[in-house]
Design a protein around this motif. Structure first.
Motif, PDB file in Angstrom:
ATOM      1  N   GLU A   3      44.503  28.036  50.894  1.00 52.24           N
ATOM      2  CA  GLU A   3      44.272  29.045  50.037  1.00 52.24           C
ATOM      3  C   GLU A   3      45.590  29.925  49.900  1.00 52.24           C
ATOM      4  OE1 GLU A   3      39.886  30.341  50.430  1.00 52.24           O
ATOM      5  OE2 GLU A   3      41.062  30.424  52.490  1.00 52.24           O
ATOM      6  N   THR A   4      46.403  29.959  51.132  1.00 50.15           N
ATOM      7  CA  THR A   4      47.684  30.525  51.346  1.00 50.15           C
ATOM      8  C   THR A   4      48.646  30.073  50.320  1.00 50.15           C
ATOM      9  OG1 THR A   4      47.276  31.425  53.314  1.00 50.15           O
ATOM     10  CG2 THR A   4      49.564  31.398  52.809  1.00 50.15           C
ATOM     11  N   SER A   5      48.653  28.735  50.468  1.00 48.48           N
ATOM     12  CA  SER A   5      49.762  28.162  49.470  1.00 48.48           C
ATOM     13  C   SER A   5      49.199  28.253  47.725  1.00 48.48           C
ATOM     14  CB  SER A   5      49.577  26.540  49.398  1.00 48.48           C
ATOM     15  OG  SER A   5      50.445  25.591  48.781  1.00 48.48           O
ATOM     16  N   GLN A   6      48.074  28.617  47.578  1.00 53.33           N
ATOM     17  CA  GLN A   6      47.703  28.786  46.296  1.00 53.33           C
ATOM     18  C   GLN A   6      48.059  30.502  46.104  1.00 53.33           C
ATOM     19  OE1 GLN A   6      43.294  28.112  46.269  1.00 53.33           O
ATOM     20  NE2 GLN A   6      43.793  25.726  46.165  1.00 53.33           N
ATOM     21  N   ASP A   7      47.738  31.302  47.229  1.00 48.81           N
ATOM     22  CA  ASP A   7      48.183  32.650  46.962  1.00 48.81           C
ATOM     23  C   ASP A   7      49.846  32.750  46.637  1.00 48.81           C
ATOM     24  OD1 ASP A   7      45.477  33.513  47.505  1.00 48.81           O
ATOM     25  OD2 ASP A   7      46.140  34.193  49.699  1.00 48.81           O
ATOM     26  N   ILE A   8      50.661  32.014  47.341  1.00 45.23           N
ATOM     27  CA  ILE A   8      52.124  32.186  47.282  1.00 45.23           C
ATOM     28  C   ILE A   8      52.306  31.622  45.784  1.00 45.23           C
ATOM     29  CG2 ILE A   8      54.110  31.269  47.838  1.00 45.23           C
ATOM     30  CD1 ILE A   8      53.194  31.447  50.881  1.00 45.23           C
ATOM     31  N   GLU A   9      51.861  30.632  45.028  1.00 48.24           N
ATOM     32  CA  GLU A   9      51.891  30.213  43.989  1.00 48.24           C
ATOM     33  C   GLU A   9      51.608  31.100  42.922  1.00 48.24           C
ATOM     34  OE1 GLU A   9      50.230  26.464  41.410  1.00 48.24           O
ATOM     35  OE2 GLU A   9      50.673  26.125  43.263  1.00 48.24           O
ATOM     36  N   ALA A  10      50.435  31.737  43.041  1.00 42.26           N
ATOM     37  CA  ALA A  10      49.920  32.809  41.937  1.00 42.26           C
ATOM     38  C   ALA A  10      51.018  33.908  42.284  1.00 42.26           C
ATOM     39  CB  ALA A  10      48.658  33.301  42.454  1.00 42.26           C
ATOM     40  N   TRP A  11      51.480  34.206  43.270  1.00 40.00           N
ATOM     41  CA  TRP A  11      52.392  35.449  43.310  1.00 40.00           C
ATOM     42  C   TRP A  11      53.669  35.240  42.591  1.00 40.00           C
ATOM     43  CZ3 TRP A  11      51.642  36.062  49.434  1.00 40.00           C
ATOM     44  CH2 TRP A  11      50.343  36.420  49.479  1.00 40.00           C
ATOM     45  N   GLU A  12      54.176  33.857  42.695  1.00 39.54           N
ATOM     46  CA  GLU A  12      55.212  33.524  42.097  1.00 39.54           C
ATOM     47  C   GLU A  12      55.371  33.484  40.660  1.00 39.54           C
ATOM     48  OE1 GLU A  12      58.828  32.883  43.210  1.00 39.54           O
ATOM     49  OE2 GLU A  12      57.958  34.193  44.381  1.00 39.54           O
ATOM     50  N   GLU A  13      53.949  33.023  40.182  1.00 40.41           N
ATOM     51  CA  GLU A  13      53.810  33.049  38.728  1.00 40.41           C
ATOM     52  C   GLU A  13      53.715  34.534  38.109  1.00 40.41           C
ATOM     53  OE1 GLU A  13      49.921  30.732  37.971  1.00 40.41           O
ATOM     54  OE2 GLU A  13      50.807  28.946  38.807  1.00 40.41           O
ATOM     55  N   GLU A  14      53.013  35.295  38.937  1.00 40.80           N
ATOM     56  CA  GLU A  14      53.147  36.701  38.513  1.00 40.80           C
ATOM     57  C   GLU A  14      54.317  37.435  38.056  1.00 40.80           C
ATOM     58  OE1 GLU A  14      49.897  40.354  38.633  1.00 40.80           O
ATOM     59  OE2 GLU A  14      50.457  39.448  40.394  1.00 40.80           O
ATOM     60  N   TRP A  15      55.473  36.878  39.160  1.00 46.75           N
ATOM     61  CA  TRP A  15      56.931  37.437  39.064  1.00 46.75           C
ATOM     62  C   TRP A  15      57.290  36.803  37.797  1.00 46.75           C
ATOM     63  CZ3 TRP A  15      59.770  40.581  41.162  1.00 46.75           C
ATOM     64  CH2 TRP A  15      59.649  41.085  42.441  1.00 46.75           C
ATOM     65  N   ASP A  16      56.913  35.453  37.471  1.00 43.93           N
ATOM     66  CA  ASP A  16      57.411  35.026  36.066  1.00 43.93           C
ATOM     67  C   ASP A  16      57.056  35.414  34.932  1.00 43.93           C
ATOM     68  OD1 ASP A  16      59.386  33.117  37.658  1.00 43.93           O
ATOM     69  OD2 ASP A  16      57.777  31.675  37.571  1.00 43.93           O
ATOM     70  N   GLU A  17      55.841  35.836  35.063  1.00 43.30           N
ATOM     71  CA  GLU A  17      55.213  36.464  33.742  1.00 43.30           C
ATOM     72  C   GLU A  17      55.127  37.913  33.697  1.00 43.30           C
ATOM     73  OE1 GLU A  17      51.035  35.201  34.423  1.00 43.30           O
ATOM     74  OE2 GLU A  17      51.465  33.023  34.359  1.00 43.30           O
ATOM     75  N   GLU A  18      55.201  38.527  34.847  1.00 48.04           N
ATOM     76  CA  GLU A  18      55.144  40.158  34.413  1.00 48.04           C
ATOM     77  C   GLU A  18      56.451  40.667  34.798  1.00 48.04           C
ATOM     78  OE1 GLU A  18      52.497  41.473  33.215  1.00 48.04           O
ATOM     79  OE2 GLU A  18      51.134  39.797  33.410  1.00 48.04           O
ATOM     80  N   GLY A  19      57.388  39.871  35.640  1.00 49.65           N
ATOM     81  CA  GLY A  19      58.719  40.712  35.913  1.00 49.65           C
ATOM     82  C   GLY A  19      58.407  41.468  37.200  1.00 49.65           C
ATOM     83  N   PHE A  20      57.337  41.337  37.860  1.00 47.61           N
ATOM     84  CA  PHE A  20      57.103  41.862  39.165  1.00 47.61           C
ATOM     85  C   PHE A  20      56.067  41.169  39.828  1.00 47.61           C
ATOM     86  CE2 PHE A  20      54.292  44.346  36.369  1.00 47.61           C
ATOM     87  CZ  PHE A  20      52.891  43.783  36.955  1.00 47.61           C
ATOM     88  N   GLY A  21      56.020  41.400  41.191  1.00 53.14           N
ATOM     89  CA  GLY A  21      54.837  40.465  42.142  1.00 53.14           C
ATOM     90  C   GLY A  21      55.007  40.856  43.586  1.00 53.14           C
TER      91      GLY A  21
END
Length: 177
Positions: free
Chosen positions: A45-63
């Motif tokens: 779950e932590t691995s998935q969290d970090i992956e999602a956090w990084e995706e938000e950086w790429d999509e939103e410009g923040f994370g």
């Protein structure tokens, strides 16, 4: 790569080496009791969290940033911004959040990291408003939000867990760096 330096911390994007220490933080019931349903999170779950956090950086410009102690290089936890989807009072607003390992509590790291993140949101990313939510019984987080200059604007109930929440917000016009 987005990085923020504070007097004691480096806020940075996630590295592969961060997974184990962040999963240890997520496995601590005392850390997680204020997050979501309060259940510790697994390594996967932590691995998935970090992956999602990084995706938000790429999509939103923040994370969500990794929080590293400058003195030791240790990962202390996570702090950052996310696009809130719940509760309805904050849906579609950018929210600030943090979670640090228990051994880093009570040393001002959460306030230092959250202040730098709030400044990043309002000054660097040009956001007009940032919100936050915390459980009404989470006095430590409420103290951090008060230090940030965020004002309680109401209450809500977490639709997933039923927990009572306090909603906070700050506008760019109210922010003092």
């Amino acid at each position: 790569m987005t990085e923020i330096h504070t007097p004691r911390l480096l806020l940075r994007r996630w590295l592969d080496d961060d997974l184990v220490p962040m999963s240890e933080i997520h496995a601590d019931p005392d850390v997680m009791r204020w997050v979501g349903d309060g259940a510790p999170r697994s390594f996967e779950e932590t691995s998935q969290d970090i992956e999602a956090w990084e995706e938000e950086w790429d999509e939103e410009g923040f994370g969500i940033f990794a929080v590293e102690l400058l003195a030791s290089g240790e990962l202390a936890g996570a702090v950052g911004l996310y696009l809130a989807d719940s509760p309805p009072a904050v849906a579609d607003h950018v929210a600030v959040c943090w979670r640090l390992g228990r051994q880093y509590w009570g040393q001002g790291y959460a306030s230092e990291a959250a202040q730098a993140t709030l400044e990043f949101a309002l000054q660097d990313r040009g956001l007009d408003r940032v919100v936050a939510v915390c459980r009404t019984s989470d006095t430590a987080s409420a103290n951090v939000l008060d230090k940030l200059g965020m004002r309680a604007t109401g209450t809500a109930q977490d639709p997933d867990t039923g927990h009572d929440l306090r909603v906070y917000g700050i506008d760019l016009t109210e922010y003092e760096a």
